[in-house]
Design an enzyme around this catalytic site. Structure first.
Site, mmCIF file in Angstrom:
data_model
loop_
_atom_site.group_PDB
_atom_site.id
_atom_site.type_symbol
_atom_site.label_atom_id
_atom_site.label_comp_id
_atom_site.label_asym_id
_atom_site.label_seq_id
_atom_site.Cartn_x
_atom_site.Cartn_y
_atom_site.Cartn_z
ATOM 1 N N ARG A 1 0.826 -1.218 0.000
ATOM 2 C CA ARG A 1 0.000 0.000 0.000
ATOM 3 C C ARG A 1 0.857 1.265 0.000
ATOM 4 O O ARG A 1 0.592 2.223 0.730
ATOM 5 C CB ARG A 1 -0.953 0.016 1.195
ATOM 6 N N ASP B 1 -33.576 -18.938 8.843
ATOM 7 C CA ASP B 1 -33.584 -20.096 9.739
ATOM 8 C C ASP B 1 -34.053 -19.698 11.147
ATOM 9 O O ASP B 1 -33.517 -20.145 12.155
ATOM 10 C CB ASP B 1 -32.189 -20.733 9.813
ATOM 11 N N GLY C 1 -35.201 -15.890 12.604
ATOM 12 C CA GLY C 1 -34.433 -14.675 12.863
ATOM 13 C C GLY C 1 -33.942 -14.606 14.295
ATOM 14 O O GLY C 1 -34.651 -14.995 15.234
#
Length: 418
Positions: free
Chosen positions: A291, A386, A388
């Protein structure tokens, strides 16, 4: 005697075979399926990959030997599921969704029903599809509510020797089948008499997806799991034999909650798989990229801190999943607390871990040059489907904790609640 988390020779072989299968079958699935136009087109493009998993025995391993399958344990399924989800999520989700559609039959079906409905799923051939028709357009979290004006709106009435089913369902996996003619089998949750409380009136009835009166209204355009298909369907005076009722009227809650307990633990394995994928992407990026600096960014302390936190969360979620699956296996499905806790913890942790990987990579993670954004889109489903975590799973734990007989140490010791 010390607790040993090492895998047996058979478990290690199962894991390695799943890793090879994922590499051979699923590594190309994303490029070949995820970029098609419509949800139906993406799902149809996944058909050869689904078939390959079926031929490799994955579907048979979701079915116990007494029913003609090869399932050895829920823990074994978790070991496989992590390997698949670490490579591609849609095709294995379709296979495991078919498994969920079969769970009511496997847990509560009689010998006649097993013999009538299971042969396509244990043959190891073709691309059979099953789905659980549970969720409703107005929501299903209050399925236990005794008020006849709320809860499930889908109903069934007995007319002679047939059930007549009416109502709407949504988020039903692949109800249209591969070619629009319907899935092989649907397990449909209904109320038989809305004036009676759910404990007395809820039921699960087996319905061929090709039955007259079953209409797939639409495919739901989900943001993730691009090649898996969920649908909204309608039942208009759908007639099936009275013998298609699983158990008795009133058994619906037990059937549904038992089925969803097994899959709750497997969501932990799904989560471990996607976290593992995200960690690998972040680690490789950190090793390769400078970077604009003098050294690879993995040498920077803040990058190392993010990676360390990610890895710890992955390991915690994985071993909680293993414990939950082992607990389920040892108690014959009676031990549900850890499976539900695993579903909540692992799914929500996975969202954070994938986001941490994106933070490490930076803005490039928001492009298609990196897979992290697609991984995040898939992962966001795990706290929501599946059952909540907010509307269903935490309420299930609340009911467990509220019981006067609840023992906080039973799950730790591997004992079911009394």
């Amino acid at each position: 005697m010390p607790i040993d988390f090492s895998l047996s020779e058979a478990q290690h072989e199962l894991q390695q075979n799943a890793r090879r299968l994922a590499s051979d079958v699923l590594s190309a699935a994303a490029n070949e399926t995820h970029h098609q136009g419509t949800p139906d087109e993406r799902f149809r493009a996944s058909r050869p990959h689904y078939r390959a998993l079926v031929q490799a025995g994955v579907l048979r391993r979701l079915i116990p030997p007494p029913a003609g399958g090869e399932m050895t344990s829920l823990l074994g399924l978790a070991l496989e599921a992590e390997e698949y989800m670490a490579v591609e999520t849609s095709v294995p989700l379709s296979v495991f969704s078919t498994g969920l559609g079969l769970m009511p039959l496997l847990f509560f079906g009689n010998l006649e029903q097993l013999g009538r409905f299971l042969p396509p799923f244990v043959s190891g051939e073709g691309e059979p599809l099953a789905g659980l028709a549970f969720s409703e357009v107005g929501g299903a979290a209050n399925y236990r509510d005794a008020d006849p004006d709320v809860g499930f709106a889908a109903t069934a009435r007995l007319d002679g020797d047939e059930w007549v089913i009416n109502g709407h369902k949504q988020f039903v996996p692949h109800a249209s089948g591969w070619d629009g003619s319907g899935a092989d089998l649907l397990a449909v949750a209904v109320r038989v008499d809305p004036t009676r409380p759910p404990e007395e009136s809820m039921a699960v009835i087996l319905v061929p997806g090709t039955a007259a009166g079953v209409t797939v209204e639409s495919a739901l355009p989900t943001v993730g799991h691009r090649a898996a298909l969920v649908t909204r369907i309608r039942f208009d005076d759908v007639r099936v034999p009275a013998a298609n009722l699983l158990g008795n009227v009133g058994d619906g809650i037990a059937i549904l909650e038992t089925s969803f307990t097994a899959t709750a633990a497997l969501v932990g394995a799904f989560s471990a798989g996607v976290m593992r994928h995200a960690f690998d992407v972040a680690l490789n990026f950190a090793r390769d990229e400078k970077r604009g600096g003098r050294v690879a960014i993995v040498e920077h302390q803040n990058v190392g801190t993010i990676l360390a936190d990610m890895k710890a969360k992955i390991e915690a979620a994985r071993y909680l999943t293993w414990k939950a699956c082992d607990y389920f296996d040892r108690t014959g499905g009676a031990g549900s607390e850890l499976a539900i806790a695993t579903k909540i913890y692992a799914s929500e942790t996975a969202v954070q871990v994938v986001w941490d990987a994106m933070r490490l990579v930076g803005v490039e993670s928001y492009t298609e040059h990196q897979p992290l954004f697609e991984i995040l889109r898939d992962t966001l489903a795990y706290p929501l489907f599946d059952g909540g975590n907010v509307g269903v799973r935490r309420l299930q734990l609340q009911r467990t904790f509220a019981s006067p007989d609840y023992d906080p140490l039973a799950a730790m010791a591997g004992r079911p609640q009394s």
